[in-house]
Design an enzyme around this catalytic site. Structure first.
Site, PDB file in Angstrom:
ATOM      1  CE  LYS A   2      -2.226  -1.212   3.728  1.00  0.00           C
ATOM      2  NZ  LYS A   2      -1.625  -2.516   4.001  1.00  0.00           N
ATOM      3  NE  ARG A  27      -5.510   0.831  11.130  1.00  0.00           N
ATOM      4  CZ  ARG A  27      -4.296   0.328  11.037  1.00  0.00           C
ATOM      5  NH1 ARG A  27      -4.073  -0.916  11.348  1.00  0.00           N
ATOM      6  NH2 ARG A  27      -3.295   1.070  10.640  1.00  0.00           N
ATOM      7  NE  ARG A  58       6.861  -3.251   6.363  1.00  0.00           N
ATOM      8  CZ  ARG A  58       5.547  -3.056   6.321  1.00  0.00           C
ATOM      9  NH1 ARG A  58       4.995  -2.520   5.250  1.00  0.00           N
ATOM     10  NH2 ARG A  58       4.787  -3.396   7.328  1.00  0.00           N
ATOM     11  NE  ARG A 115       7.619  -0.507   9.648  1.00  0.00           N
ATOM     12  CZ  ARG A 115       6.629  -0.366   8.775  1.00  0.00           C
ATOM     13  NH1 ARG A 115       6.850   0.163   7.608  1.00  0.00           N
ATOM     14  NH2 ARG A 115       5.415  -0.768   9.073  1.00  0.00           N
ATOM     15  NE  ARG A 146       1.857  -5.244  11.425  1.00  0.00           N
ATOM     16  CZ  ARG A 146       2.523  -4.601  10.477  1.00  0.00           C
ATOM     17  NH1 ARG A 146       3.744  -4.920  10.187  1.00  0.00           N
ATOM     18  NH2 ARG A 146       1.967  -3.621   9.825  1.00  0.00           N
TER      19      ARG A 146
END
Length: 194
Positions: free
Chosen positions: A14, A89, A128, A134, A146
């Protein structure tokens, strides 16, 4: 005005695609994470209210989030459209967002979902974690959590917009430029619908 939601699980791409869409369609980017940080840092009345909930370990109520979104829209001057990132969300958030935008006569035109297989999401999130430092993506348990939270709480938002005929899906695997072109096709089609 083009108001759209770029949607998908963590690691779907995204962020990469949002940047391209913002440039192509001259969109205003609204990320609720960015809004929270801004209001908390500046100590605005909305930020102070959010801080009260957060300090008690509670989730910030949807209405307060919507108020932050409304504040951002109201203070953005003349805009040609908005891309929502990480919001809504939940179904109640989607309903509240629709109500806000309908009152401004600027409804959501389309939700575009990036569809990516879970194995690919796991790989991307792990990559990532190292490339972008991260830590939230560094542990396999965190990645699984997640993805689970997305499936349990967030994925239903796509169904909400499907029922309103404001939904499209794009395969989020392949070359970023090809994915971008496919997203643009769906957005452009939505602009033809009255």
């Amino acid at each position: 005005m083009i108001n759209l939601i770029l949607f998908g699980p963590p690691g779907a791409g995204k962020g990469t695609q949002s940047a391209k869409l913002i440039e192509k369609y001259s969109l205003t980017h609204i990320s609720t994470g960015d809004l929270f940080r801004k209001h908390l840092k500046e100590g605005t009345p909305l930020g102070k209210m959010a801080r009260e909930y957060m300090d008690k370990g509670n989730l910030v109520p949807d209405q307060l989030v919507i108020d932050m979104v409304d504040d951002k829209i109201s203070n953005s001057g003349k805009i040609s459209g908005i891309i929502f990132d990480g919001f809504p969300r939940t179904i109640p958030q989607a309903q509240a967002l629709d109500k806000l935008l309908d009152a401004k006569n600027a409804p959501i035109k389309i939700l575009v979902e990036l569809v990516v297989p879970e194995d690919e999401l796991r790989k991307r999130l792990a990559d990532r974690a190292t490339k972008e430092n991260r830590p939230d993506d560094a542990q396999p348990e965190g990645i699984e959590n997640r993805i689970s939270v997305y499936k349990a709480e967030t994925a239903a938002v796509a169904d909400f917009y499907k029922q309103k005929n404001k939904y499209a899906s794009v395969i989020g695997v392949g070359e970023a430029e090809d994915i971008f072109k496919n997203i643009c096709v769906e957005i452009d089609k939505s602009l033809l619908v009255k």
